[in-house]
Structures are given as C-alpha cells and as structure tokens.
Design a protein around this motif. Structure first.
Motif, PDB file in Angstrom:
ATOM      1  N   ARG A 325       0.833  -1.198   0.000  1.00 21.00           N
ATOM      2  CA  ARG A 325       0.000   0.000   0.000  1.00 21.00           C
ATOM      3  C   ARG A 325       0.876   1.260   0.000  1.00 21.00           C
ATOM      4  N   ILE A 326       0.441   2.301  -0.701  1.00 23.70           N
ATOM      5  CA  ILE A 326       1.216   3.534  -0.810  1.00 23.70           C
ATOM      6  C   ILE A 326       1.393   4.204   0.549  1.00 23.70           C
ATOM      7  N   GLU A 327       0.507   3.916   1.503  1.00 22.11           N
ATOM      8  CA  GLU A 327       0.642   4.488   2.848  1.00 22.11           C
ATOM      9  C   GLU A 327       1.944   4.058   3.523  1.00 22.11           C
ATOM     10  N   ALA A 328       2.543   2.985   3.014  1.00 22.50           N
ATOM     11  CA  ALA A 328       3.830   2.545   3.574  1.00 22.50           C
ATOM     12  C   ALA A 328       4.883   3.642   3.443  1.00 22.50           C
ATOM     13  N   ARG A 329       4.794   4.446   2.402  1.00 19.06           N
ATOM     14  CA  ARG A 329       5.743   5.548   2.208  1.00 19.06           C
ATOM     15  C   ARG A 329       5.661   6.542   3.364  1.00 19.06           C
ATOM     16  N   GLU A 330       4.441   6.867   3.787  1.00 13.17           N
ATOM     17  CA  GLU A 330       4.256   7.812   4.896  1.00 13.17           C
ATOM     18  C   GLU A 330       4.831   7.233   6.190  1.00 13.17           C
ATOM     19  N   VAL A 331       4.609   5.943   6.408  1.00 14.24           N
ATOM     20  CA  VAL A 331       5.183   5.285   7.588  1.00 14.24           C
ATOM     21  C   VAL A 331       6.706   5.375   7.559  1.00 14.24           C
ATOM     22  N   TYR A 332       7.277   5.042   6.407  1.00 14.47           N
ATOM     23  CA  TYR A 332       8.738   4.989   6.283  1.00 14.47           C
ATOM     24  C   TYR A 332       9.353   6.370   6.494  1.00 14.47           C
ATOM     25  N   LYS A 333       8.771   7.381   5.851  1.00 10.95           N
ATOM     26  CA  LYS A 333       9.335   8.724   5.966  1.00 10.95           C
ATOM     27  C   LYS A 333       9.150   9.292   7.380  1.00 10.95           C
ATOM     28  N   THR A 334       8.053   8.959   8.011  1.00 18.07           N
ATOM     29  CA  THR A 334       7.845   9.399   9.395  1.00 18.07           C
ATOM     30  C   THR A 334       8.922   8.838  10.305  1.00 18.07           C
TER      31      THR A 334
END
Length: 395
Positions: A325-334
């Motif tokens: 899921r693209i939301e993984a990017r937000e998790v990773y960058k956070t």
C-alpha cells in the motif's frame, strides 16, 4: 633499522593535502546530515558491506544477496553453513563486538589491540581452520587467535620480517602511530601508512589482510572521522584488488638510495600508496555522501514506494515483489525523519483503521522495512530489497 612513519605534511603535494581536506569536510558533513533514525540501520548495513568486500579481497565467493538473506534468517541452510558465509558472519559479529566494546582511541595501535582484532575475527572458528601450512614441504602449525606468529613466512614475493624483527617493528608501530601526538592532516597520512606497515609486518600466521582492514576501520574512527562507519575503505580496496595489492607492494620495496628516505622502506613507494589510499577514501566518501543526500534519498524513497504500490518492482533475481500500500511511504518517511513511533501515532497520521494499519505494519515488518518488537515503538530498518533500490551500485 626503522621504517618511515608516514609522509610528513610538508612533503605531501598541494593536491594530496587538498584531497585530504575534502575527505575531512565530506566526512564531517556526512556525520552531521544523516537522519538520526537512519544511523543505526546504516551502521548495520555498512558492517555487511565491510565484511563482504574485505572477504572478497581474500577470495570469498559469497554474494551480497545471500548475505542479506541470511541476515534476514531466510537463507537456505547450505548457505548459512558454508565456510565462506561463516567467514563473513564472523567478520560482521567482530565489528559488532568492537562497536559494543570499543578500543580506547589512544591504544588502537597497541600490540594488545592488534591482537584483539585478530582474535575477534576468529571467535568460533572450527579448529581445523586454525591449522596453517608453514612451508612447501607441507608442515602444519596450529594458529592461536590473537597470538603473534612464531615462525618466518613468505607471502607471494613478500618476505615479512623475522620474528625478532617483527616484535621490534610492532613496538615502533605502537609508538609512532599513537594518536595523542598526531594532529591535523597528519592523522589521515598516518592512517594510510599504518595500514601498509601492519600488512608489511605481517604479525600473524593467517588473517593479516582482514585484521589490517579492521585495524584501519578502528584507526580512522579513533582519528576523529566521525562519519566513518557510514563509508567503507574495504569497498574501495575491493573495487580493483589488483591495484590494491600493486600499491601495497610498491610500499614494500626497500629504500632506493639516499634520495628515497632514511628508513628501511621506500619513501617513494609509501607516497604512491598514500596517494592511492587518499583517492580511494575520497571516492568512497563521495559515493556514500551522494547516496545519503537527503533530497536524493527522499526522491528514491518516493519512487520505491510508488513502484511497490503498483506491484511494478522486482528483486535482484527478477522475482516480482508483492504489492505494498502507498501508505507505507508515509510510515517509512515518518520513521526516517521523526524517529521511532508508537503504533497508535502512526495510525493517526495515516488516518486509517486499526486493522488496515496492523496489516500494513505487519507486511512492512515481514519484509524488513521496519522493526516491530512487542509494545515497543516502531523503528526504521533497511530491507534487503529496499537496499538494492535505495543504494544503487552498493555492491
């Protein structure tokens, strides 16, 4: 008779001095700019990089993908139990122990410290691997890890000092490379010379190359290169092993008359080695600085997770990676820019339900992108698949 300690700063060319200044500046910048949450994953990755390249120089054939798979505990048993992989595993573990129990910077070139470096590499080695062939007649001696050799040896065309000479040279080594009396650019010049001198002395029956490169890693850190551990000399040496050995051999040569220094070894050969060592360091610190540049890294992260969200990325063997899921990017960058986060905080940032968040975090943890440890906050990790994309040409 003694050897020249290192090329004096006033004998180093303006170009050589400028290169060293550039290395020091880039190292300091790298140390300062890397996001704190990324430091530990990168340090762990660089242990693998160091081990892979240092052992590659010695003819170890293990490939990076297998090392990373074994680190993730999903490699076939035949890989985990192979001699080549065990060498790399011991090397990684030795570096980890040296981080957890560091050598005093002033004592890094002492005989006790050099002995420890050798001993750390051989922890847990099968006894049969300690049997070393002494000569062409096939005589065997048992090597004791950390114990200096008690026999004369020959290494290719190089005949190292006799046992008596070796002990005297180790005494000189301990005195002349003490970092409490070396300052400025001379610390780097000393690091270059010390690497060669330890290899030339050849204090052990076996394992001198890997011990020498472990020593240089420790010496550069002790000399104040705070970013070292985020870049690797072994990677540079292994890019062209023939050149590495050629430059070492040049510094092995005896002095060629009164215009070639006052020690027993050639100062012109030492200068040639120092120039190579400096060029190698500059190349490596430039590579890792570029890879860890915040803007470039952020761009590669965006592209990585965009491709993963479309199921459009494969691993190094051509196998399609599962859709993420693209939301993984937000998790990773956070996690990258803000550090460890409670799961509830990540769920709130995503604006997703508990079940969706739990499933996403579980998949990311399974792939090694993050670490989930009970009720502890979620932390950043580098998976073997993301490494291949985020750090191109690392191997």
């Amino acid at each position: 008779m003694s050897f020249t300690s290192f090329i004096p700063q006033d004998k180093a060319s303006e170009e050589l001095q400028e290169q060293i200044v550039q290395i020091m500046r880039l190292d300091a910048d790298l140390h300062a700019k890397i996001p704190r949450p990324l430091r530990m994953p990168m340090t762990n990755l660089l242990r693998v990089v160091n081990s892979y390249y240092s052992n590659k120089i010695e003819g170890n054939s293990t490939i990076p993908a297998d090392i990373l798979r074994a680190e993730a505990q999903d490699a076939p048993q035949e890989i985990k139990t192979s001699k080549d992989f065990q060498e790399i595993k011991r090397h990684i573990e030795a570096q980890r122990r040296l981080t957890d129990d560091p050598i005093n910077p002033v004592e890094v070139c002492s005989r006790d410290s050099i002995s420890r470096l050798h001993r750390e590499f051989y922890v847990g080695v099968p006894e049969e691997m300690l049997d070393i062939q002494l000569n062409e007649q096939g005589d065997i001696v048992r090597m004791i890890p950390g114990e200096f050799r008690q026999h004369g040896v020959r290494v290719g065309h190089h005949i190292p000092p006799t046992v008596e000479q070796m002990l005297a040279h180790l005494g000189q080594f301990e005195r002349v490379y003490r970092l409490d009396w070396i300052h400025g650019l001379s610390r780097f010049l000393a690091a270059a010379a010390a690497h060669h001198r330890l290899m030339w002395i050849h204090p052990f029956m076996d394992g001198n190359g890997r011990t020498g490169r472990l020593f240089t890693d420790q010496y550069l850190k002790a000399a104040g290169f705070g970013g070292y551990g985020l870049w690797s000399m072994s990677r540079g040496f292994a890019r062209n092993t023939a050149v590495y050995y050629d430059r070492l051999n040049a510094a092995d040569h005896p002095r060629k008359g009164d215009q070639d220094g006052r020690g027993i070894l050639s100062d012109s050969g030492l200068l040639r080695w120092t120039q190579y060592f400096t060029e190698t360091a500059l190349d490596q610190v430039q590579y890792f600085s570029a890879q860890l540049d915040p803007e470039r890294l952020s761009e590669r992260i965006n592209i990585y997770f965009e491709l993963r969200s479309r199921g459009a990325l494969s691993d190094s063997k051509g196998n399609a990676l599962p859709e993420l899921r693209i939301e993984a990017r937000e998790v990773y960058k956070t996690l990258l820019y803000m550090g460890d986060q409670p799961r509830a905080e990540l769920q709130a940032r995503l604006g997703a339900g508990e079940r969706t968040t739990r499933g996403l975090l579980s998949q990311m943890a399974k792939e090694g992108l993050i670490t989930l440890d009970g009720r502890k906050p979620v932390s950043l990790n580098l998976s073997r698949h993301s490494i291949e994309f985020l750090f191109p040409y690392l191997w």
